[in-house]
Scaffold this motif. Structure first.
Motif, PDB file in Angstrom:
ATOM      1  N   THR A 309       0.855  -1.185   0.000  1.00  0.00           N
ATOM      2  CA  THR A 309       0.000   0.000   0.000  1.00  0.00           C
ATOM      3  C   THR A 309       0.892   1.237   0.000  1.00  0.00           C
ATOM      4  O   THR A 309       2.092   1.162   0.253  1.00  0.00           O
ATOM      5  CB  THR A 309      -0.924   0.052   1.231  1.00  0.00           C
ATOM      6  N   SER A 310       0.299   2.368  -0.280  1.00  0.00           N
ATOM      7  CA  SER A 310       1.025   3.641  -0.263  1.00  0.00           C
ATOM      8  C   SER A 310       0.032   4.737   0.059  1.00  0.00           C
ATOM      9  O   SER A 310      -1.174   4.492   0.246  1.00  0.00           O
ATOM     10  CB  SER A 310       1.693   3.901  -1.616  1.00  0.00           C
ATOM     11  N   ASP A 311       0.513   5.987   0.063  1.00  0.00           N
ATOM     12  CA  ASP A 311      -0.391   7.106   0.287  1.00  0.00           C
ATOM     13  C   ASP A 311      -1.378   7.293  -0.862  1.00  0.00           C
ATOM     14  O   ASP A 311      -2.351   8.032  -0.717  1.00  0.00           O
ATOM     15  CB  ASP A 311       0.399   8.396   0.526  1.00  0.00           C
ATOM     16  N   MET A 312      -1.155   6.616  -1.993  1.00  0.00           N
ATOM     17  CA  MET A 312      -2.154   6.634  -3.061  1.00  0.00           C
ATOM     18  C   MET A 312      -3.488   6.086  -2.555  1.00  0.00           C
ATOM     19  O   MET A 312      -4.556   6.588  -2.916  1.00  0.00           O
ATOM     20  CB  MET A 312      -1.693   5.818  -4.276  1.00  0.00           C
ATOM     21  N   ASN A 313      -3.429   5.059  -1.699  1.00  0.00           N
ATOM     22  CA  ASN A 313      -4.664   4.474  -1.164  1.00  0.00           C
ATOM     23  C   ASN A 313      -5.469   5.493  -0.363  1.00  0.00           C
ATOM     24  O   ASN A 313      -6.701   5.424  -0.305  1.00  0.00           O
ATOM     25  CB  ASN A 313      -4.344   3.281  -0.266  1.00  0.00           C
ATOM     26  N   VAL A 314      -4.768   6.445   0.268  1.00  0.00           N
ATOM     27  CA  VAL A 314      -5.429   7.442   1.106  1.00  0.00           C
ATOM     28  C   VAL A 314      -6.049   8.556   0.267  1.00  0.00           C
ATOM     29  O   VAL A 314      -7.208   8.929   0.450  1.00  0.00           O
ATOM     30  CB  VAL A 314      -4.425   8.034   2.120  1.00  0.00           C
ATOM     31  N   VAL A 315      -5.260   9.105  -0.672  1.00  0.00           N
ATOM     32  CA  VAL A 315      -5.701  10.327  -1.350  1.00  0.00           C
ATOM     33  C   VAL A 315      -6.533  10.077  -2.601  1.00  0.00           C
ATOM     34  O   VAL A 315      -7.397  10.898  -2.942  1.00  0.00           O
ATOM     35  CB  VAL A 315      -4.492  11.228  -1.696  1.00  0.00           C
ATOM     36  N   ALA A 316      -6.287   8.973  -3.304  1.00  0.00           N
ATOM     37  CA  ALA A 316      -6.961   8.771  -4.595  1.00  0.00           C
ATOM     38  C   ALA A 316      -8.484   8.725  -4.483  1.00  0.00           C
ATOM     39  O   ALA A 316      -9.182   9.352  -5.298  1.00  0.00           O
ATOM     40  CB  ALA A 316      -6.443   7.502  -5.276  1.00  0.00           C
ATOM     41  N   PRO A 317      -9.067   8.010  -3.502  1.00  0.00           N
ATOM     42  CA  PRO A 317     -10.534   7.971  -3.434  1.00  0.00           C
ATOM     43  C   PRO A 317     -11.160   9.339  -3.154  1.00  0.00           C
ATOM     44  O   PRO A 317     -12.314   9.577  -3.518  1.00  0.00           O
ATOM     45  CB  PRO A 317     -10.815   6.997  -2.282  1.00  0.00           C
ATOM     46  N   ILE A 318     -10.413  10.237  -2.501  1.00  0.00           N
ATOM     47  CA  ILE A 318     -10.955  11.545  -2.131  1.00  0.00           C
ATOM     48  C   ILE A 318     -10.728  12.560  -3.246  1.00  0.00           C
ATOM     49  O   ILE A 318     -11.641  13.298  -3.635  1.00  0.00           O
ATOM     50  CB  ILE A 318     -10.330  12.023  -0.810  1.00  0.00           C
ATOM     51  N   TRP A 319      -9.523  12.609  -3.783  1.00  0.00           N
ATOM     52  CA  TRP A 319      -9.228  13.595  -4.819  1.00  0.00           C
ATOM     53  C   TRP A 319      -9.867  13.238  -6.154  1.00  0.00           C
ATOM     54  O   TRP A 319     -10.305  14.119  -6.891  1.00  0.00           O
ATOM     55  CB  TRP A 319      -7.725  13.757  -4.975  1.00  0.00           C
ATOM     56  N   GLY A 320      -9.895  11.974  -6.492  1.00  0.00           N
ATOM     57  CA  GLY A 320     -10.562  11.551  -7.723  1.00  0.00           C
ATOM     58  C   GLY A 320      -9.929  12.082  -9.002  1.00  0.00           C
ATOM     59  O   GLY A 320     -10.581  12.105 -10.046  1.00  0.00           O
ATOM     60  N   CYS A 321      -8.670  12.499  -8.943  1.00  0.00           N
ATOM     61  CA  CYS A 321      -7.989  13.053 -10.117  1.00  0.00           C
ATOM     62  C   CYS A 321      -7.090  11.983 -10.737  1.00  0.00           C
ATOM     63  O   CYS A 321      -6.825  10.953 -10.111  1.00  0.00           O
ATOM     64  CB  CYS A 321      -7.165  14.271  -9.720  1.00  0.00           C
ATOM     65  N   PRO A 322      -6.593  12.210 -11.956  1.00  0.00           N
ATOM     66  CA  PRO A 322      -5.595  11.295 -12.502  1.00  0.00           C
ATOM     67  C   PRO A 322      -4.412  11.183 -11.545  1.00  0.00           C
ATOM     68  O   PRO A 322      -3.892  12.189 -11.063  1.00  0.00           O
ATOM     69  CB  PRO A 322      -5.199  11.951 -13.823  1.00  0.00           C
ATOM     70  N   ILE A 323      -3.971   9.945 -11.302  1.00  0.00           N
ATOM     71  CA  ILE A 323      -2.928   9.714 -10.304  1.00  0.00           C
ATOM     72  C   ILE A 323      -2.103   8.501 -10.706  1.00  0.00           C
ATOM     73  O   ILE A 323      -2.639   7.509 -11.204  1.00  0.00           O
ATOM     74  CB  ILE A 323      -3.557   9.528  -8.900  1.00  0.00           C
ATOM     75  N   VAL A 324      -0.790   8.589 -10.520  1.00  0.00           N
ATOM     76  CA  VAL A 324       0.114   7.459 -10.697  1.00  0.00           C
ATOM     77  C   VAL A 324       1.168   7.556  -9.597  1.00  0.00           C
ATOM     78  O   VAL A 324       1.307   8.589  -8.938  1.00  0.00           O
ATOM     79  CB  VAL A 324       0.819   7.448 -12.076  1.00  0.00           C
ATOM     80  N   ALA A 325       1.900   6.459  -9.396  1.00  0.00           N
ATOM     81  CA  ALA A 325       3.083   6.491  -8.537  1.00  0.00           C
ATOM     82  C   ALA A 325       4.308   6.329  -9.420  1.00  0.00           C
ATOM     83  O   ALA A 325       4.307   5.522 -10.358  1.00  0.00           O
ATOM     84  CB  ALA A 325       3.028   5.396  -7.483  1.00  0.00           C
ATOM     85  N   TYR A 326       5.339   7.110  -9.105  1.00  0.00           N
ATOM     86  CA  TYR A 326       6.538   7.081  -9.932  1.00  0.00           C
ATOM     87  C   TYR A 326       7.743   7.453  -9.088  1.00  0.00           C
ATOM     88  O   TYR A 326       7.653   8.308  -8.203  1.00  0.00           O
ATOM     89  CB  TYR A 326       6.422   8.075 -11.091  1.00  0.00           C
TER      90      TYR A 326
END
Length: 361
Positions: A309-326
């Motif tokens: 898991t990463s902080d993507m799990n926290v922010v992606a459902p709320i922000w709903g914007c295009p998102i990737v990890a890199y």
């Protein structure tokens, strides 16, 4: 504190090495946050430590009308897991705790953001978050309430040619069974046997769930994080702490019901720190921007989903914007005694990020 010229490769490498040299266990990030803020100020950012302890640096390029029409958040993390690895640069590799997970990514964010020619109307924020390695994700939970980006890049190792599109979810379980002491010759077993029997039931549940799911990302993956038995002479008990990596669309209600039904007298099971799995699309504008940048650098992009898991799990459902990890580095080295980052991977990732930030509109 030293400041580094981030417009040179030598400065970028020295900046990364100093970042790794500063200890920053989860909950102990103050020194590294202050260093990052000082460096970002020296590099043209408006920078500060927010009330959660995150290091934040911002740059803006208003359009001809003086407006900001696009916001980009680069969300990395400053904290590391325990483990003292002497920091050294050897044969083109930087060794040290956090070099891969994930100070390499965070340093690449700062350098690329300092170098990028932002499109008119753009504002970007680089965030070094606290407590990503803890179940709290304190930094990300604070940031999610203070930004509403159009694009988000999470700083985690993917390799410079890789683009991470998803992470499994997480659930932690605390199991405890206690019962009155009895002679070991009495049939039926003690608390330890009861606890092991319950764990075997859980493994049967997992095996049945995974039976028709060949891909790891779609499976339920348990791990034992702690196991202990003890006695005070009148009562004996067993305590287990388990972690579960969850697949997308996992039925939490059904699993919680199973936990209730499988717990007998004298048993308590607490579930906590739940994060849902997240998976995004390779056809999003952000993923396409990375695809183009990596191809322009002469490589074939690879798309990944991670079993952690990463902080993507926290922010992606709320922000709903295009998102990737890199980010640079081999994630197989995360948390290991041999953690190290190949410097050429780091420098190449900076170039990819700079291209993406310059062209993203």
């Amino acid at each position: 504190m030293n400041s580094f010229l981030l417009n040179t490769d030598e400065g970028a490498i020295n900046f990364l090495q100093r970042l790794v040299e500063i200890p920053s266990l989860s909950g102990e990030e103050t020194a590294v946050a202050n260093f990052l803020v000082q460096q970002m100020k020296q590099s043209g950012f408006t920078a500060y430590v927010d009330t959660a302890g995150n290091a934040v640096g911002e740059r803006s390029c208003p359009d001809a009308a003086g407006q900001i029409t696009q916001e980009i958040v680069l969300l990395g993390h400053m904290d590391t897991v325990p483990g003292n690895i002497p920091v050294r640069l050897d044969d083109g590799k930087l060794y040290g705790r956090g070099a891969v997970d994930a100070k390499g990514s965070l340093a690449a964010f700062v350098v690329a953001a300092a170098r990028a020619q932002l499109p008119p109307g753009s504002r970007l924020a680089v965030v070094g978050a606290v407590e990503e390695e803890a179940a709290t994700s304190k930094g990300a939970r604070h940031v999610v309430e203070h930004f509403q980006p159009d694009y988000c890049i999470i700083g985690e190792p993917s390799g410079w040619q890789g683009i991470t599109l998803g992470y499994k979810g997480r659930l932690l379980l605390d199991y405890c069974h206690a019962q009155p002491m009895q002679h070991t010759a009495v049939p039926g077993g003690g608390a330890a046997e009861v606890g092991i029997a319950w764990y075997n039931q859980l493994m049967s549940y997992v095996e049945q769930f995974n039976a028709d799911k060949p891909r790891l990302f779609d499976q339920l993956l348990p791990s034992i994080r702690h196991m202990q038995t003890n006695s005070n002479g009148l009562e004996n008990r067993i305590e287990l702490k388990l972690g579960l990596r969850l697949p997308p669309n996992f039925d939490m209600a059904a699993f919680e019901q199973w936990l209730v039904e499988s717990s007998g007298e004298g048993t308590a099971v607490r579930s906590h720190s739940y994060e849902p799995a997240i998976q995004t699309s390779r056809t999003s504008p952000l993923a396409k921007a990375f695809n183009r940048a990596i191809r322009q650098a002469g490589a074939q992009p690879t798309y990944k989903v991670k079993t952690g898991t990463s902080d993507m799990n926290v922010v992606a459902p709320i922000w709903g914007c295009p998102i990737v990890a890199y980010g640079p580095g081999d994630s197989a080295l995360d948390h290991t005694p041999n953690e190290h980052l190949v410097i050429t991977d780091y420098l190449q990732a900076i170039e990819i990020l700079q291209t993406v930030l310059t062209n993203l509109s």
